[in-house]
Design a protein around this motif. Structure first.
Motif, PDB file in Angstrom:
ATOM      1  N   CYS A 157      -7.252   8.583  -9.820  1.00 20.37           N
ATOM      2  CA  CYS A 157      -6.873   9.985  -9.600  1.00 20.37           C
ATOM      3  C   CYS A 157      -7.009  10.805 -10.880  1.00 20.37           C
ATOM      4  O   CYS A 157      -7.469  11.954 -10.852  1.00 20.37           O
ATOM      5  CB  CYS A 157      -5.443  10.066  -9.075  1.00 20.37           C
ATOM      6  SG  CYS A 157      -5.222   9.442  -7.405  1.00 20.37           S
TER       7      CYS A 157
ATOM      8  N   ALA B 261       1.188   6.106  -7.266  1.00 16.36           N
ATOM      9  CA  ALA B 261       0.002   6.795  -7.766  1.00 16.36           C
ATOM     10  C   ALA B 261       0.196   8.306  -7.774  1.00 16.36           C
ATOM     11  O   ALA B 261      -0.120   8.992  -8.753  1.00 16.36           O
ATOM     12  CB  ALA B 261      -1.220   6.423  -6.929  1.00 16.36           C
ATOM     13  N   ALA B 262       0.735   8.846  -6.677  1.00 11.32           N
ATOM     14  CA  ALA B 262       0.956  10.295  -6.607  1.00 11.32           C
ATOM     15  C   ALA B 262       1.955  10.753  -7.657  1.00 11.32           C
ATOM     16  O   ALA B 262       1.759  11.780  -8.335  1.00 11.32           O
ATOM     17  CB  ALA B 262       1.438  10.671  -5.202  1.00 11.32           C
TER      18      ALA B 262
ATOM     19  N   GLY C 112      -0.856   0.700  -7.641  1.00 13.13           N
ATOM     20  CA  GLY C 112      -0.589   2.119  -7.890  1.00 13.13           C
ATOM     21  C   GLY C 112      -1.122   2.572  -9.236  1.00 13.13           C
ATOM     22  O   GLY C 112      -1.614   3.697  -9.379  1.00 13.13           O
TER      23      GLY C 112
ATOM     24  N   VAL D   9       0.683   3.974  -3.039  1.00 14.11           N
ATOM     25  CA  VAL D   9       0.326   5.386  -2.843  1.00 14.11           C
ATOM     26  C   VAL D   9       1.400   6.299  -3.436  1.00 14.11           C
ATOM     27  O   VAL D   9       1.101   7.295  -4.104  1.00 14.11           O
ATOM     28  CB  VAL D   9       0.116   5.682  -1.346  1.00 14.11           C
ATOM     29  CG1 VAL D   9      -0.022   7.184  -1.102  1.00 14.11           C
ATOM     30  CG2 VAL D   9      -1.126   4.962  -0.833  1.00 14.11           C
ATOM     31  N   GLY D  10       2.668   5.953  -3.197  1.00 15.39           N
ATOM     32  CA  GLY D  10       3.753   6.759  -3.753  1.00 15.39           C
ATOM     33  C   GLY D  10       3.767   6.735  -5.271  1.00 15.39           C
ATOM     34  O   GLY D  10       3.954   7.771  -5.927  1.00 15.39           O
TER      35      GLY D  10
ATOM     36  N   SER E 235       7.884   0.799 -10.203  1.00 11.76           N
ATOM     37  CA  SER E 235       7.571   0.239  -8.885  1.00 11.76           C
ATOM     38  C   SER E 235       8.467  -0.949  -8.567  1.00 11.76           C
ATOM     39  O   SER E 235       9.022  -1.053  -7.464  1.00 11.76           O
ATOM     40  CB  SER E 235       6.099  -0.171  -8.843  1.00 11.76           C
ATOM     41  OG  SER E 235       5.794  -0.762  -7.601  1.00 11.76           O
TER      42      SER E 235
ATOM     43  N   CYS F 166       7.973   7.399   0.540  1.00  8.54           N
ATOM     44  CA  CYS F 166       7.192   6.161   0.626  1.00  8.54           C
ATOM     45  C   CYS F 166       8.095   4.935   0.523  1.00  8.54           C
ATOM     46  O   CYS F 166       7.909   3.938   1.242  1.00  8.54           O
ATOM     47  CB  CYS F 166       6.140   6.127  -0.483  1.00  8.54           C
ATOM     48  SG  CYS F 166       4.780   7.301  -0.246  1.00  8.54           S
TER      49      CYS F 166
ATOM     50  N   ILE G 270       0.831  -1.211   0.000  1.00 10.72           N
ATOM     51  CA  ILE G 270       0.000   0.000   0.000  1.00 10.72           C
ATOM     52  C   ILE G 270       0.863   1.257   0.000  1.00 10.72           C
ATOM     53  O   ILE G 270       0.583   2.226  -0.725  1.00 10.72           O
ATOM     54  CB  ILE G 270      -0.946  -0.010   1.231  1.00 10.72           C
ATOM     55  CG1 ILE G 270      -1.983  -1.125   1.075  1.00 10.72           C
ATOM     56  CG2 ILE G 270      -1.630   1.343   1.389  1.00 10.72           C
ATOM     57  CD1 ILE G 270      -2.882  -1.298   2.284  1.00 10.72           C
ATOM     58  N   VAL G 271       1.937   1.261   0.789  1.00 10.20           N
ATOM     59  CA  VAL G 271       2.822   2.430   0.838  1.00 10.20           C
ATOM     60  C   VAL G 271       3.441   2.684  -0.531  1.00 10.20           C
ATOM     61  O   VAL G 271       3.488   3.826  -1.013  1.00 10.20           O
ATOM     62  CB  VAL G 271       3.925   2.215   1.896  1.00 10.20           C
ATOM     63  CG1 VAL G 271       4.992   3.290   1.774  1.00 10.20           C
ATOM     64  CG2 VAL G 271       3.321   2.243   3.307  1.00 10.20           C
TER      65      VAL G 271
ATOM     66  N   LEU H 277      -4.793   3.090  -8.794  1.00 13.41           N
ATOM     67  CA  LEU H 277      -5.020   4.340  -8.073  1.00 13.41           C
ATOM     68  C   LEU H 277      -4.750   5.551  -8.975  1.00 13.41           C
ATOM     69  O   LEU H 277      -5.454   6.568  -8.896  1.00 13.41           O
ATOM     70  CB  LEU H 277      -4.134   4.396  -6.821  1.00 13.41           C
ATOM     71  CG  LEU H 277      -4.455   3.398  -5.705  1.00 13.41           C
ATOM     72  CD1 LEU H 277      -3.432   3.518  -4.579  1.00 13.41           C
ATOM     73  CD2 LEU H 277      -5.862   3.631  -5.170  1.00 13.41           C
ATOM     74  N   SER H 278      -3.731   5.432  -9.835  1.00 15.64           N
ATOM     75  CA  SER H 278      -3.422   6.522 -10.770  1.00 15.64           C
ATOM     76  C   SER H 278      -4.588   6.787 -11.712  1.00 15.64           C
ATOM     77  O   SER H 278      -4.951   7.942 -11.968  1.00 15.64           O
ATOM     78  CB  SER H 278      -2.170   6.191 -11.586  1.00 15.64           C
ATOM     79  OG  SER H 278      -1.037   6.041 -10.761  1.00 15.64           O
TER      80      SER H 278
END
Length: 442
Positions: free
Chosen positions: A385, A32-33, A378, A29-30, A415, A327, A25-26, A381-382
């Protein structure tokens, strides 16, 4: 051995599933951002038309007031647009492979069968048939209008796929009629999805907005005197003779962007020579009273000068990268804790003959799997977003918020590689366990 180590890696992930999930998850998130920010920045700053970036040029002529420098700047520059008479003259001289005036207006649009109350205000782009070939515009149905339509100003239109779906439910509408104001136009082409960003060819304020839904010949706009001063930017250093549109066309007011296609340096040099002679000819007629500053500007140069995108997006990318690094450091700490709990297992494997290389291979595979799953999560999530960004920034084209296949692959690879690099230290530290010490505690 690779299959065996992969099996061991999955067993280890399941035994330490909560810590593994936290690390995933960490990383996700990194990723994705970072990739959300990078995708938007990349789409906003990339070469809009790589195959034509060296051959398309904005023509700039210094037709401005004899008393005042254009733009009131210390260093004199030629305006970014020109008058109607100069655009028409350059087209008639036919010294380039393609001549692409960019103009526009707005009017009420409806089908002939609809009532006036159903008409909707629509923005229209005026250009020549060269617009579609030079800018590599794909067609869903039909094609651009014939060359004769540019010369005569025939009432024909090319419409977007979006408008075709609204008016004709996506069916082939070639030959159908639409009305703009009091005039009927025949549809000759329907544009397919067209992903050119930034849209460099017109107003810099529209660089990241969707293209117009209707295209008509430039000469048609002139013939029918379509003019919308609150839509089309224009500047005048000398008033027109009267308030008519025809007088405005003949005035020294500038508002037409004019692009040409020149395929090599020889063509470019020849066209510059032509512009020099043209300006000298106009000077003899009392026009162009300022210094000659003819220029052929590339799309990248134009976008940079007009500040179509700011440096804030680059700063945002660097901040996202820093966040991703943070992250990864947190993920490294989690992986280190995870591997430290395996001290007994490491000691036992070392005691039965496993080498350091064997252990590194096993744990690198395990770390790589964490990175792979984190990258896929990720990526998801991207996409979420980017979708939310497209809903939030509705004034921007949704094409900006689209991640290409190449970027998707880069996201996952980034990743995995980042996880392997940041996981190397915990792995090395874990395998340096002294077997004798740990075996006594088992």
């Amino acid at each position: 051995m690779g299959i065996y180590y992969t099996k061991l890696a999955f067993l280890s992930l399941w035994k330490t599933r909560y810590m593994s999930l936290l690390a995933i998850i960490v990383i996700a998130v990194g990723i994705a951002a970072t990739m959300t920010t990078y995708t938007i920045n990349y789409m906003m700053t990339k070469d809009p038309l790589p195959s034509k970036s060296d051959s398309l040029h904005l023509v700039r002529l210094n037709n401005w007031s004899p008393e005042v420098i254009y733009g009131n700047r210390d260093e004199e520059h030629a305006p970014i647009y020109m008058s109607v008479q100069d655009a028409v003259n350059l087209i008639r001289h036919d010294k380039a492979q393609a001549h692409i005036p960019i103009a526009g207006f707005k009017d009420m649009l409806k089908l002939p069968s609809q009532d006036a109350i159903d008409a909707k205000m629509t923005f229209v782009r005026a250009s020549t048939r060269d617009f579609f070939s030079s800018f590599e515009v794909p067609f869903l149905y039909g094609s651009s209008w014939p060359k004769g339509s540019d010369q005569s100003g025939e009432q024909v239109v090319v419409i977007s796929k979006k408008l075709n779906e609204q008016l004709f439910e996506g069916k082939d509408s070639i030959g159908q009629l639409i009305e703009l104001g009091e005039h009927q136009f025949t549809i000759v082409g329907v544009i397919d999805d067209w992903f050119v960003l930034p849209r460099f060819y017109g107003e810099s304020t529209r660089a990241f907005k969707s293209p117009r839904d209707i295209f008509v010949p430039f000469q048609t706009q002139l013939n029918l005197e379509f003019w919308s001063p609150n839509v089309q930017a224009f500047e005048c250093w000398k008033d027109a003779e009267n308030a008519s549109v025809a007088a405005f066309w003949a005035s020294e007011c500038i508002w037409v962007y004019f692009w040409v296609q020149l395929n090599n340096e020889l063509e470019k040099d020849a066209y510059m020579d032509f512009l020099d002679s043209y300006v000298e000819q106009q000077k003899s007629l009392g026009r162009f009273q300022r210094p000659t500053l003819n220029e052929l500007q590339s799309p990248a140069e134009y976008l940079k000068e007009r500040e179509a995108y700011s440096s804030d997006s680059e700063i945002a990318v660097w901040l996202a990268i820093c966040f991703f690094a943070l992250c990864l450091l947190n993920a490294m700490s989690i992986i280190m804790t995870k591997f430290q709990s395996k001290a007994g297992e490491v000691a036992l494997r070392r005691a039965v003959g496993a080498s350091s290389v064997d252990l590194i291979q096993q744990y690198m595979i395990e770390t790589g799997i964490i990175g792979l799953i984190g990258g896929l999560l990720g990526l998801l999530l991207s996409q979420i977003c980017l979708f939310l960004s497209s809903q939030l920034y509705t004034h921007l084209s949704k094409d900006i918020m689209a991640m290409s296949v190449q970027l998707m692959i880069v996201t996952v690879l980034l990743s995995v590689v980042s996880s392997l690099i940041f996981g190397l230290f915990p792995i090395v530290k874990a395998i340096r366990v002294q077997p004798a010490t740990q075996l006594k505690s088992l």
